[in-house]
Enzyme design. Structure first.
Site, PDB file in Angstrom:
ATOM      1  N   CYS A 160       3.302  -1.555 -33.481  1.00  0.00           N
ATOM      2  CA  CYS A 160       1.944  -1.851 -33.973  1.00  0.00           C
ATOM      3  C   CYS A 160       1.210  -0.608 -34.486  1.00  0.00           C
ATOM      4  O   CYS A 160       0.410  -0.688 -35.413  1.00  0.00           O
ATOM      5  CB  CYS A 160       1.141  -2.539 -32.883  1.00  0.00           C
ATOM      6  SG  CYS A 160       1.375  -1.848 -31.255  1.00  0.00           S
ATOM      7  N   HIS A 255      -5.979  -0.819 -33.342  1.00  0.00           N
ATOM      8  CA  HIS A 255      -5.436   0.534 -33.219  1.00  0.00           C
ATOM      9  C   HIS A 255      -6.009   1.391 -34.348  1.00  0.00           C
ATOM     10  O   HIS A 255      -5.902   1.048 -35.531  1.00  0.00           O
ATOM     11  CB  HIS A 255      -3.910   0.516 -33.362  1.00  0.00           C
ATOM     12  CG  HIS A 255      -3.185  -0.057 -32.170  1.00  0.00           C
ATOM     13  ND1 HIS A 255      -3.817  -0.492 -31.030  1.00  0.00           N
ATOM     14  CD2 HIS A 255      -1.846  -0.245 -31.957  1.00  0.00           C
ATOM     15  CE1 HIS A 255      -2.907  -0.935 -30.166  1.00  0.00           C
ATOM     16  NE2 HIS A 255      -1.711  -0.797 -30.706  1.00  0.00           N
TER      17      HIS A 255
HETATM   18  P1  NAP Z   1       2.877 -10.081 -22.351  1.00  0.00           P
HETATM   19  O1  NAP Z   1       1.455 -10.451 -22.569  1.00  0.00           O
HETATM   20  O2  NAP Z   1       3.235  -9.359 -21.128  1.00  0.00           O
HETATM   21  O3  NAP Z   1       3.772 -11.446 -22.453  1.00  0.00           O
HETATM   22  C1  NAP Z   1       5.146 -11.449 -22.195  1.00  0.00           C
HETATM   23  C2  NAP Z   1       5.773 -12.814 -22.527  1.00  0.00           C
HETATM   24  O4  NAP Z   1       7.183 -12.740 -22.288  1.00  0.00           O
HETATM   25  C3  NAP Z   1       5.257 -13.974 -21.676  1.00  0.00           C
HETATM   26  O5  NAP Z   1       5.319 -15.162 -22.423  1.00  0.00           O
HETATM   27  C4  NAP Z   1       6.280 -14.031 -20.535  1.00  0.00           C
HETATM   28  O6  NAP Z   1       6.401 -15.331 -19.960  1.00  0.00           O
HETATM   29  C5  NAP Z   1       7.558 -13.690 -21.275  1.00  0.00           C
HETATM   30  N1  NAP Z   1       8.549 -13.078 -20.378  1.00  0.00           N
HETATM   31  C6  NAP Z   1       8.394 -11.988 -19.604  1.00  0.00           C
HETATM   32  N2  NAP Z   1       9.531 -11.747 -18.883  1.00  0.00           N
HETATM   33  C7  NAP Z   1      10.407 -12.706 -19.254  1.00  0.00           C
HETATM   34  C8  NAP Z   1      11.732 -13.017 -18.868  1.00  0.00           C
HETATM   35  N3  NAP Z   1      12.412 -12.283 -17.963  1.00  0.00           N
HETATM   36  N4  NAP Z   1      12.348 -14.080 -19.445  1.00  0.00           N
HETATM   37  C9  NAP Z   1      11.697 -14.837 -20.357  1.00  0.00           C
HETATM   38  N5  NAP Z   1      10.426 -14.605 -20.758  1.00  0.00           N
HETATM   39  C10 NAP Z   1       9.788 -13.546 -20.208  1.00  0.00           C
HETATM   40  O7  NAP Z   1       3.425  -9.191 -23.580  1.00  0.00           O
HETATM   41  P2  NAP Z   1       2.932  -9.160 -25.128  1.00  0.00           P
HETATM   42  O8  NAP Z   1       1.882  -8.147 -25.329  1.00  0.00           O
HETATM   43  O9  NAP Z   1       2.677 -10.562 -25.573  1.00  0.00           O
HETATM   44  O10 NAP Z   1       4.227  -8.555 -25.838  1.00  0.00           O
HETATM   45  C11 NAP Z   1       5.371  -9.345 -26.134  1.00  0.00           C
HETATM   46  C12 NAP Z   1       6.324  -8.518 -26.996  1.00  0.00           C
HETATM   47  O11 NAP Z   1       5.667  -8.130 -28.202  1.00  0.00           O
HETATM   48  C13 NAP Z   1       6.788  -7.219 -26.335  1.00  0.00           C
HETATM   49  O12 NAP Z   1       8.094  -6.975 -26.758  1.00  0.00           O
HETATM   50  C14 NAP Z   1       5.842  -6.170 -26.923  1.00  0.00           C
HETATM   51  O13 NAP Z   1       6.410  -4.877 -26.922  1.00  0.00           O
HETATM   52  C15 NAP Z   1       5.722  -6.692 -28.354  1.00  0.00           C
HETATM   53  N6  NAP Z   1       4.504  -6.255 -29.076  1.00  0.00           N
HETATM   54  C16 NAP Z   1       3.270  -6.395 -28.529  1.00  0.00           C
HETATM   55  C17 NAP Z   1       2.150  -5.972 -29.270  1.00  0.00           C
HETATM   56  C18 NAP Z   1       0.748  -6.091 -28.738  1.00  0.00           C
HETATM   57  O14 NAP Z   1      -0.173  -5.641 -29.454  1.00  0.00           O
HETATM   58  N7  NAP Z   1       0.528  -6.656 -27.559  1.00  0.00           N
HETATM   59  C19 NAP Z   1       2.325  -5.446 -30.548  1.00  0.00           C
HETATM   60  C20 NAP Z   1       3.620  -5.343 -31.075  1.00  0.00           C
HETATM   61  C21 NAP Z   1       4.695  -5.752 -30.339  1.00  0.00           C
HETATM   62  P3  NAP Z   1       5.678 -15.750 -18.556  1.00  0.00           P
HETATM   63  O15 NAP Z   1       4.226 -15.954 -18.861  1.00  0.00           O
HETATM   64  O16 NAP Z   1       6.375 -17.014 -18.203  1.00  0.00           O
HETATM   65  O17 NAP Z   1       5.912 -14.637 -17.587  1.00  0.00           O
END
Ligand code: NAP
Length: 365
Positions: A160, A255
Site C-alpha cells: 500500500c 498513507h
Molecule cells: P485483517 O483485518 O487482520 O483480516 C484478516 C482476514 O484473514 C480475516 O478475514 C481473517 O478471518 C482471515 N484469516 C486470518 N487467518 C486466517 C487463516 N489461518 N485461515 C483463513 N483465513 C484467515 O487483515 P487485513 O488488513 O484485512 O489484511 C488482509 C491482507 O491484505 C494481508 O495480507 C495484508 O498484508 C494485505 N493488505 C492490507 C492492507 C491494509 O491497508 N490493511 C493493504 C494492502 C495489503 P477471521 O475473521 O475468520 O479470522
C-alpha cells in the site's frame, strides 16, 4: 448492460475484506456471491462472524448480513457461478499463503491478491493498472508453467505504501525525465495494520517508527512494477534507487509519503512537473474502467494540502493527491503524496486490476 460477474472474497471478515464489501455493493460489473474466512468464522452468518469488528464508516450492506461464511479451504462449498476471487488472506507463513492462492488457480479460478506472498514469484504480475497493465501478458506463461486450466491464475497488487507516490514517479519517467534516486518517508495509517491496528488503543497515541518488512517492500517492489516484460519474463528495472523509512502514525486511513528525489538527466521546472502530473492519464482511464480515477493524480497548490482528513477520499479513494512540490536543498525536488491505503492501496486497487483483467479478456465470463 453486461451481466454481472459472480465473485468471491477470501478474508472477507478483515479490514480489507470489509472494504471489498463496501466497494462492491454497488459495483456495475461484479457481484459478491461467496464470502470466506478462517475456520473461526466459517458456518456463521457474515453479520455474526464480523460481530463488533465492522469498522467501516458506512453500515454493513444488508445483502451480506445473512450470507453464510465459508471456510477458505472448503473448496467443495464454492458456489458454482464464481468466476473470480479477491483474496485478503494471510495464512501466517508466506509459503502457505502462496500455496493457498495457487490452489484456487489450479481449480481454474483467477485470484487477485492483496497478500505480499506471491509478489516476487517470477511468473506472477504485480500490477498498478496505471503503470504496468502490460505485465498481465505473463499470465498465459504462468498457466503453462504450472499446468493451470486456462481460466486460473494469480495476479497481485503491490504494497500500500508504494501506491502513494509511484504513479507520480512513473508519470515523470514517461514524460522523459527519468528519476534516479528517491528518499521516501512514509506516515502510514492504522488501518494498514488490519483489525489490530484499528483496535489496540495505545496505537492511537503514538508514532511507531518501525513497521516490520515495510521498508524492504517500499524499496524493492517498484523495480518489478517498473520492469520490462521481455522473453516471457518480467525483468526488474534497478536503474532507480530508493531509500525508505516507514512509520505508523495515529491516522485511521491514508498513507502519506514525503518524497525527495533526484533526476537522472535534465531537471524539469516545477511548473512542467505540475503539468505532467495534472495531465497524466493511462490505460484504466482510456478504457473508462469503473474504478479508474479521473484524473489519477491531483495536484494541490495550498501550502497545507494534501491532508488526510480532507483529501484521502479524492477520486473515491483511488486518486493520488500531491502537494508541497518544491526545490530542495539536497535533492532536485521534494513533495508530499497521499493515497487511501485500504482503497487504492488494497481493495480498490485490486478491483481496478480485476476490471482491467476483464477488459483484456483474461477472466472468462
Ligand atoms: P485483517 O483485518 O487482520 O483480516 C484478516 C482476514 O484473514 C480475516 O478475514 C481473517 O478471518 C482471515 N484469516 C486470518 N487467518 C486466517 C487463516 N489461518 N485461515 C483463513 N483465513 C484467515 O487483515 P487485513 O488488513 O484485512 O489484511 C488482509 C491482507 O491484505 C494481508 O495480507 C495484508 O498484508 C494485505 N493488505 C492490507 C492492507 C491494509 O491497508 N490493511 C493493504 C494492502 C495489503 P477471521 O475473521 O475468520 O479470522
Amino acid at each position: 448492460m453486461r451481466k454481472k460477474i459472480a465473485v468471491g472474497i477470501l478474508g472477507a471478515t478483515g479490514v480489507v475484506g470489509q472494504n471489498y464489501l463496501r466497494l462492491l455493493a454497488t459495483h456495475p460489473w461484479f457481484e459478491i456471491v461467496d464470502l470466506a474466512a478462517s475456520s473461526r468464522s466459517a458456518g456463521k452468518t457474515y453479520e455474526q462472524a464480523v460481530g463488533e469488528r465492522w469498522l467501516m464508516d458506512s453500515s454493513m450492506p444488508d445483502e451480506f448480513k445473512n450470507m453464510k461464511v465459508r471456510d477458505v479451504t472448503d473448496y467443495a462449498a464454492i458456489p458454482a457461478d464464481v468466476k473470480l476471487f479477491f483474496s485478503a488472506t494471510e495464512l501466517g507463513d508466506k509459503q502457505a499463503t502462496r500455496d493457498f492462492e495457487f490452489a484456487y488457480a489450479e481449480q481454474g479460478y483467477p485470484v487477485v491478491s492483496n497478500s505480499s506472498a506471491n509478489r516476487w514469484t517470477p511468473d506472477v504480475p504485480m500490477v498498478i493498472p496505471e503503470i504496468n497493465g502490460d505485465h498481465l501478458e505473463i499470465l498465459p506463461i504462468q498457466q503453462k508453467n504450472r499446468n493451470f486450466p486456462d481460466s486460473g491464475f494469480v495476479a497481485v497488487k503491490p504494497n500500500c505504501s508504494v501506491q502513494s507516490y509511484l504513479v507520480a514517479i512513473h508519470a515523470l519517467n514517461e514524460a522523459g525525465y527519468p528519476v534516479e534516486e528517491i528518499l521516501v518517508n512514509t506516515l502510514q495509517a492504522l488501518s494498514g495494520a488490519g483489525y489490530k491496528g484499528l483496535t489496540e488503543p495505545e496505537r492511537r497515541i503514538t508514532v511507531n517508527p518501525f513497521i516490520p518488512g515495510e521498508e524492504e517492500k517500499t524499496e524493492n517492489e517498484p523495480s518489478k512494477i517498473l520492469g520490462l516484460l521481455e522473453d516471457n519474463k518480467i525483468i526488474p528495472d534497478y536503474s532507480m534507487e530508493i531509500s525508505a523509512l516507514c512509520t505508523r502514525v495515529p491516522v485511521i486511513d491514508g498513507h502519506t509519503a514525503l518524497v525527495y528525489l533526484n533526476f537522472a538527466e535534465e531537471v524539469p521546472e516545477l511548473d512542467t512537473i505540475k503539468k505532467i502530473w495534472s495531465e497524466f492519464t493511462a490505460e484504466p482511464q482510456s478504457l473508462k474502467l469503473p474504478s479508474a480515477p479521473v484524473p489519477p493524480i491531483l495536484v494541490m497548490e495550498e501550502d497545507d494540502r494534501p491532508q488526510v482528513h480532507l483529501d484521502v477520499d479524492n477520486g473515491e479513494g483511488m486518486a493520488v493527491t500531491i502537494g508541497r512540490l518544491a526545490e530542495d536543498k539536497f535533492f532536485d525536488i521534494r513533495f508530499v503524496a497521499l493515497s487511501h491505503n485500504t482503497v487504492r492501496g488494497a481493495a480498490g486497487g485490486a478491483i481496478l486490476t480485476a476490471e482491467l483483467l476483464v477488459e483484456k479478456g483474461y477472466i472468462k465470463v
